[in-house]
Scaffold this motif. Structure first.
Motif, PDB file in Angstrom:
ATOM      1  N   LEU A   2      -6.895   5.563   0.378  1.00 42.07           N
ATOM      2  CA  LEU A   2      -5.930   6.463   1.009  1.00 42.07           C
ATOM      3  C   LEU A   2      -4.694   6.490   0.123  1.00 42.07           C
ATOM      4  N   THR A   3      -4.035   7.619   0.084  1.00 42.78           N
ATOM      5  CA  THR A   3      -2.760   7.660  -0.622  1.00 42.78           C
ATOM      6  C   THR A   3      -1.749   6.864   0.211  1.00 42.78           C
ATOM      7  N   PRO A   4      -0.674   6.396  -0.411  1.00 44.05           N
ATOM      8  CA  PRO A   4       0.350   5.681   0.369  1.00 44.05           C
ATOM      9  C   PRO A   4       0.885   6.515   1.531  1.00 44.05           C
ATOM     10  N   GLN A   5       1.059   7.824   1.313  1.00 46.89           N
ATOM     11  CA  GLN A   5       1.572   8.681   2.389  1.00 46.89           C
ATOM     12  C   GLN A   5       0.561   8.799   3.531  1.00 46.89           C
ATOM     13  N   GLN A   6      -0.711   8.948   3.204  1.00 40.09           N
ATOM     14  CA  GLN A   6      -1.745   9.012   4.240  1.00 40.09           C
ATOM     15  C   GLN A   6      -1.752   7.736   5.073  1.00 40.09           C
ATOM     16  N   SER A   8       0.608   5.568   5.560  1.00 37.78           N
ATOM     17  CA  SER A   8       1.818   5.485   6.377  1.00 37.78           C
ATOM     18  C   SER A   8       1.746   6.428   7.568  1.00 37.78           C
ATOM     19  N   ASP A   9       1.347   7.674   7.320  1.00 35.13           N
ATOM     20  CA  ASP A   9       1.252   8.660   8.397  1.00 35.13           C
ATOM     21  C   ASP A   9       0.200   8.269   9.426  1.00 35.13           C
ATOM     22  N   LEU A  10      -0.875   7.697   8.980  1.00 28.90           N
ATOM     23  CA  LEU A  10      -1.995   7.351   9.845  1.00 28.90           C
ATOM     24  C   LEU A  10      -1.620   6.304  10.889  1.00 28.90           C
ATOM     25  N   ALA A  11      -1.068   5.204  10.438  1.00 29.54           N
ATOM     26  CA  ALA A  11      -0.799   4.107  11.378  1.00 29.54           C
ATOM     27  C   ALA A  11       0.312   3.190  10.886  1.00 29.54           C
ATOM     28  N   GLY A  12       1.228   3.721  10.102  1.00 24.09           N
ATOM     29  CA  GLY A  12       2.315   2.896   9.607  1.00 24.09           C
ATOM     30  C   GLY A  12       1.854   1.833   8.627  1.00 24.09           C
ATOM     31  N   LEU A  13       0.744   2.082   7.948  1.00 21.14           N
ATOM     32  CA  LEU A  13       0.184   1.107   7.012  1.00 21.14           C
ATOM     33  C   LEU A  13       0.918   1.178   5.682  1.00 21.14           C
ATOM     34  N   SER A  14       1.143   0.029   5.076  1.00 23.07           N
ATOM     35  CA  SER A  14       1.757  -0.001   3.753  1.00 23.07           C
ATOM     36  C   SER A  14       1.250  -1.217   2.986  1.00 23.07           C
ATOM     37  N   SER A  15       1.475  -1.216   1.695  1.00 19.30           N
ATOM     38  CA  SER A  15       1.136  -2.330   0.805  1.00 19.30           C
ATOM     39  C   SER A  15      -0.323  -2.762   0.916  1.00 19.30           C
ATOM     40  N   PRO A  16      -1.255  -1.874   0.525  1.00 17.01           N
ATOM     41  CA  PRO A  16      -2.664  -2.273   0.583  1.00 17.01           C
ATOM     42  C   PRO A  16      -2.988  -3.322  -0.471  1.00 17.01           C
ATOM     43  N   GLU A  17      -3.982  -4.115  -0.151  1.00 16.58           N
ATOM     44  CA  GLU A  17      -4.545  -5.049  -1.116  1.00 16.58           C
ATOM     45  C   GLU A  17      -5.932  -4.539  -1.464  1.00 16.58           C
ATOM     46  N   ALA A  18      -6.144  -4.269  -2.730  1.00 12.35           N
ATOM     47  CA  ALA A  18      -7.446  -3.795  -3.186  1.00 12.35           C
ATOM     48  C   ALA A  18      -8.264  -4.973  -3.688  1.00 12.35           C
ATOM     49  N   CYS A  28     -10.248  -1.891   0.412  1.00 12.53           N
ATOM     50  CA  CYS A  28      -8.792  -1.894   0.563  1.00 12.53           C
ATOM     51  C   CYS A  28      -8.478  -2.439   1.944  1.00 12.53           C
ATOM     52  N   GLU A  29      -7.463  -3.284   1.987  1.00 13.98           N
ATOM     53  CA  GLU A  29      -7.088  -3.928   3.247  1.00 13.98           C
ATOM     54  C   GLU A  29      -5.576  -3.803   3.426  1.00 13.98           C
ATOM     55  N   TRP A  30      -5.184  -3.429   4.632  1.00 21.99           N
ATOM     56  CA  TRP A  30      -3.777  -3.325   4.966  1.00 21.99           C
ATOM     57  C   TRP A  30      -3.465  -4.288   6.094  1.00 21.99           C
ATOM     58  N   ASP A  31      -2.410  -5.069   5.931  1.00 18.59           N
ATOM     59  CA  ASP A  31      -1.888  -5.856   7.037  1.00 18.59           C
ATOM     60  C   ASP A  31      -0.953  -4.938   7.803  1.00 18.59           C
ATOM     61  N   GLN A  32      -1.092  -4.913   9.110  1.00 14.35           N
ATOM     62  CA  GLN A  32      -0.256  -4.054   9.934  1.00 14.35           C
ATOM     63  C   GLN A  32       0.949  -4.819  10.445  1.00 14.35           C
ATOM     64  N   PRO A  33       2.003  -4.091  10.753  1.00 12.52           N
ATOM     65  CA  PRO A  33       3.134  -4.754  11.403  1.00 12.52           C
ATOM     66  C   PRO A  33       2.640  -5.448  12.674  1.00 12.52           C
ATOM     67  N   GLY A  34       3.031  -6.671  12.881  1.00 15.40           N
ATOM     68  CA  GLY A  34       2.601  -7.403  14.065  1.00 15.40           C
ATOM     69  C   GLY A  34       1.337  -8.203  13.862  1.00 15.40           C
TER      70      GLY A  34
END
Length: 136
Positions: A2-6, A8-18, A28-34
């Motif tokens: 996903l692009t960084p904007q996608q 973020s827009d999708l679920a507030g995801l940022s800083s993926p680990e590939a 790709c894995e994203w840690d979510q807030p919380g």
């Protein structure tokens, strides 16, 4: 995937680990807030593609198994334990006969997607396919 904007827009995801060296396929894995988790991966080894998912379900029926179309590709929401009401949803999409695109959510209780995670998972799969096809 996903692009960084996608993301973020999708679920507030940022800083993926590939992880392109995972033995079953890139992820790709994203840690979510919380503390939640969101992953998109390709299963390229040992699963038999989407037909392998159907075969597994035939041998040991899964508590939820719902076929779905994802941008013209066959997919199925499925898991060995139905945790959808607890923020978890798994989707497998047959992008090739021998390759699965898998999307998984593990939303935390304070997420707006906690009670209904599967639409977000499907949207992520649609976005990933569009991105990979060069349409994003």
């Amino acid at each position: 995937m996903l692009t960084p904007q996608q993301a973020s827009d999708l679920a507030g995801l940022s800083s993926p680990e590939a992880d392109t060296a995972d033995k079953i396929g890139p992820r790709c894995e994203w840690d979510q807030p919380g503390g939640g988790l969101f992953t998109i991966s390709f299963i390229t080894v040992g699963g038999g593609g989407l037909s392998g998912t159907y075969q597994s379900h035939a041998e040991l029926p899964m508590p939820y198994f719902e076929p779905v179309d994802v941008n013209g590709y066959p997919g199925v929401f499925a898991d060995q334990v139905d945790r959808r009401s607890y923020g978890a949803c798994g989707l497998s999409v047959g992008v090739r006969d021998d390759v699965l695109l898998k999307v998984f959510s593990g939303f935390e209780r304070d997420s707006p997607h906690y009670g209904d995670p599967c639409p977000v998972v499907k949207k992520a799969a649609e976005m990933a396919i569009t991105t990979m096809e060069g349409g994003a």
